[in-house]
Write an enzyme that holds these catalytic residues in place. Structure first.
Site, PDB file in Angstrom:
ATOM      1  CG  ASP A 277      -1.798   1.194   1.333  1.00 33.29           C
ATOM      2  OD1 ASP A 277      -2.649   1.355   0.447  1.00 33.29           O
ATOM      3  OD2 ASP A 277      -1.634   1.975   2.302  1.00 33.29           O
TER       4      ASP A 277
ATOM      5  CD  GLU B 225      -2.265   2.343  -3.415  1.00 29.84           C
ATOM      6  OE1 GLU B 225      -3.465   2.558  -3.694  1.00 29.84           O
ATOM      7  OE2 GLU B 225      -1.839   2.357  -2.249  1.00 29.84           O
TER       8      GLU B 225
END
Length: 716
Positions: free
Chosen positions: A350, A386
């Site tokens: 993330d 990401e």
């Protein structure tokens, strides 16, 4: 633990960090460069009563440590750290606050929100500068010493090559809360992952990797609880080594291990979505849970000269300081733990840009990337980033180092825009379906580095992309101000549900065409759970706080006529990808390889079969595109594929480009149930917003026999 507790701990050892049982007792070790003293706090098995506080009197290389003879798995503990409370200098020690061991492998249960969680007097006019002396132990989950024993001897990693990988992104709880095939007490837990029917569903689709949204223990934000909401997604980590307690139907960690064993036996890898960029402690006004109380100045990036405040490249209040060797060590130890103790096959990071930030900004040669790439264990797992955050220069798609795949939001946005009929999209679509080489074709990276998707957990579901033109996030309690405003979506005539058959038919067609783009493009395809049977979130594009039926997968839709039809079409696309290596080629397309005297390995044409000129590429209203691929099939023989895209709102007649071949229609998004059949004639009508895939076998020639070098071994 022994019936009588000692007055002091034995010295123990500074390594390994955390709580380690050796059969005779437990060694405790925790890092803090700035603490003056750290106490080990022992609790009864109910975690309600504190039994003892024993100082970790030894400190070696900034690691505080001690050994408790007679302690055993099941021992319940926490830490308290003594030191200066000087927020203006970055120090927030407060011995009244019980702290979670950053290396805790298991927690006793959930948090209970209270002002006692804060290290300062939360309602003081002095903001966070006044010390709060209330004991937080009654509201903080405690750490539990565990036994790591588990028989992995018969577990075999699927070790699926990147080129064959198909990812299924899912929320652990949402997968099974409404699944009638799962026992009630196991719904929403790790145990449900081992449901035979769920695993069969993944296998029938052709999924090779299950990517789970965060399963690390997390904290629900107080403002959400005050709205009767929760942090459903879990991107608010409270412990990097411990699973979320509510995801265990029993208190046994082996539930997850058993699920991984079952998935591996079915040939399915397990990838964890992990959040190392920030923690649940938020900004300077957040609670003191673990890292802040142990050594705030080391664990977090603070604003130079104003160390009371945090650098907030994550948009979540704080940013972990991975430039610090002990913080970086914690992240690496956590990753290796999940690989060694649970046999997971990879990680999706993330806000991966935050992890690669050094003092000067994002650096693909940062300590994080360097240490993970040289690690003999982690470097051999699937690594996905990401590739953005909200800090300066935070958009870094395509700029990660070799070994990492990246979510490609340019693919998502382009595919949505092309299939809804936007102008000037033909050239960009060509770039996206060919692997986004302008982004990824450097440093000898492969097309699999682009993770291609049309929907993910963050944003509209696929069904909502074709059903809503505006977000509808009112249930989140933020007056519909949260979530993205531009979703590149279309409702095709009515906002939301409709009984208009023509609108429903067009929505279904566009959804199928989008899926076809995902699974026939170079790169790694990703499908979000439920999109294969039309799951909707009723227009909510930011359902992070919706632990309700809005977010859960309703498996009744999978059994409806429409659901079964979309599942069948999705499985057909994935099967075609598996059967035709050209759809998952390990080489970027340059058009410089001759397959025959009149055919290159790749070519681009309009609907008339004419090669596209520079002017044609830029034609604003041109919405038709044919991609021709030529190269070896599974048997090493040459085959030719045609991908016909009609992004216009009218049916178009497509003509296959020369040379003339005998074509078979493999898939048609306008007629999804049509079987494979021979193309009758020299042209093909492709419906509005429709996609067709065709294949042919050209006559074997000297050129075609050697058109491509073998690619075996290039995709690991």
């Amino acid at each position: 633990m022994a019936n009588s507790l000692p007055d002091r701990l034995d010295p123990g050892a500074p390594y390994p960090l955390g709580a380690t049982w050796d059969g005779l007792g437990v060694n405790f070790a925790v890092f803090s460069a700035n603490a003056e003293q750290i106490d080990l706090c022992l609790f009864d098995p109910t975690d309600h009563k504190e039994l003892a506080r024993l100082p970790l009197a030894e400190c070696t290389d900034e690691v505080w440590h001690g050994y408790l003879p007679g302690a055993h798995p099941g021992t319940v503990y926490g830490f308290r750290a003594h030191g200066s409370y000087q927020p203006q200098y970055g120090h927030r020690f407060n011995a009244a606050k019980l702290l979670i061991d950053p290396y805790a492998k298991k927690l006793t249960g959930p948090f209970r929100w209270s002002d006692a969680l804060f290290g300062y007097r939360a309602h003081s006019n002095r903001l966070d500068l006044s010390l709060d002396k209330r004991d937080s132990a009654p509201v903080v989950p405690k750490c539990v010493v565990i036994d790591e024993a588990f028989d992995w001897s018969r577990d075999i990693r699927p070790d699926v090559p990147w080129s064959e990988t198909v990812i299924y992104e899912a929320h652990l709880r949402g997968l099974s809360m409404l699944n009638p095939d799962v026992r009630q007490h196991e719904r929403g837990t790790f145990a449900a992952l081992a449901s035979p029917r769920f695993i069969d569903h993944l296998r029938d689709l052709g999924i090779t990797a299950l990517e789970l949204m965060p399963i690390h223990a997390f904290l629900d934000e107080r403002f959400l609880l005050e709205r009767n909401l929760t942090n459903y997604w879990g991107y608010n980590t409270a412990a990097f080594f411990a699973p979320q307690a509510s995801y265990l139907s029993t208190r046994r960690l082996n539930e997850l291990r058993i699920a991984v064993r079952q998935l591996h036996a079915a040939g399915i890898e397990v990838i964890l979505d992990v959040v190392y960029n920030h923690t649940c402690e938020g900004n300077e006004l957040g609670p003191t849970i673990s890292w802040r109380g142990l050594d705030n100045a080391s664990y977090y990036r603070l604003i130079p000269g104003d160390e009371r405040h945090y650098i907030n490249d994550t948009g979540c209040g704080n940013t972990m300081n991975l430039s610090h060797p002990r913080v970086l060590q914690m992240v690496m130890d956590s990753l290796r733990y999940w690989v060694s103790a649970f046999h997971v096959d990879g990680f999706r990071f993330d806000l991966g840009v935050t992890l690669g930030r050094e003092g000067t900004g994002f650096d693909p040669g940062s300590g994080f990337f360097d240490v993970i790439r040289q690690d003999p264990i982690l470097s051999q797992r699937k690594l996905i980033s990401e590739p953005w955050d909200v800090g300066p220069g935070g958009y870094q798609v395509g700029r990660h180092p070799p070994g990492f795949a990246e979510w490609n939001d340019k693919f998502r946005d382009c595919v949505r825009r092309f299939w809804r009929g936007d102008a000037r999209m033909r050239a960009e679509l060509a770039a996206r379906i060919a692997g986004s080489s302008e982004l990824f074709n450097h440093r000898f990276r492969r097309p699999w580095a682009s993770v291609n998707y049309v929907a993910s957990h963050d944003g509209f579901t696929l069904a909502d992309v074709v059903s809503y033109e505006r977000k509808h996030n009112e249930a989140n309690g933020e007056n519909n101000a949260d979530g993205h405003n531009e979703n590149w979506s279309a409702n095709w005539g009515v906002e939301g549900p409709t009984e208009d058959a023509a609108i429903e038919s067009m929505r279904a067609r566009v959804a199928r065409s989008m899926l076809a783009s995902v699974f026939t493009s170079l790169g790694t395809p990703m499908l979000t759970a439920g999109d294969e049977f039309g799951r909707s979130q009723r227009g909510n594009n930011n359902a992070y706080c919706q632990d309700t039926e809005l977010s859960w997968l309703d498996w009744r839709h999978a059994d409806s006529d429409e659901g079964r039809a979309l599942i069948a079409f999705t499985a057909r696309l994935i099967a075609l990808r598996r059967q035709h290596p050209l759809l998952r080629d390990m080489r970027f397309l340059n058009g410089d390889a001759d397959v025959s005297a009149d055919m290159k390995d790749v070519g681009w044409f309009d609907e008339c079969g004419k090669p596209l000129t520079s002017e044609a590429w830029q034609a604003p209203e041109a919405r038709a595109l044919t991609l021709r691929r030529a190269g070896p099939d599974l048997e090493g023989k040459v085959e030719v594929l045609l991908m016909m895209h009609n992004g216009s709102n009218t049916d178009l007649m497509f003509v296959p480009p020369a040379p003339r071949l005998e074509w078979n229609v493999l898939a048609d998004s306008t007629n999804p149930s049509s079987p494979v059949h021979r193309l009758d004639g020299e042209q093909l009508q492709v419906g509005a917003h429709g996609f067709v895939l065709l294949a042919a076998k050209p006559p074997r020639t000297e050129t075609t026999a050697s058109a491509h070098a073998p690619t075996e071994g290039l995709d690991r």
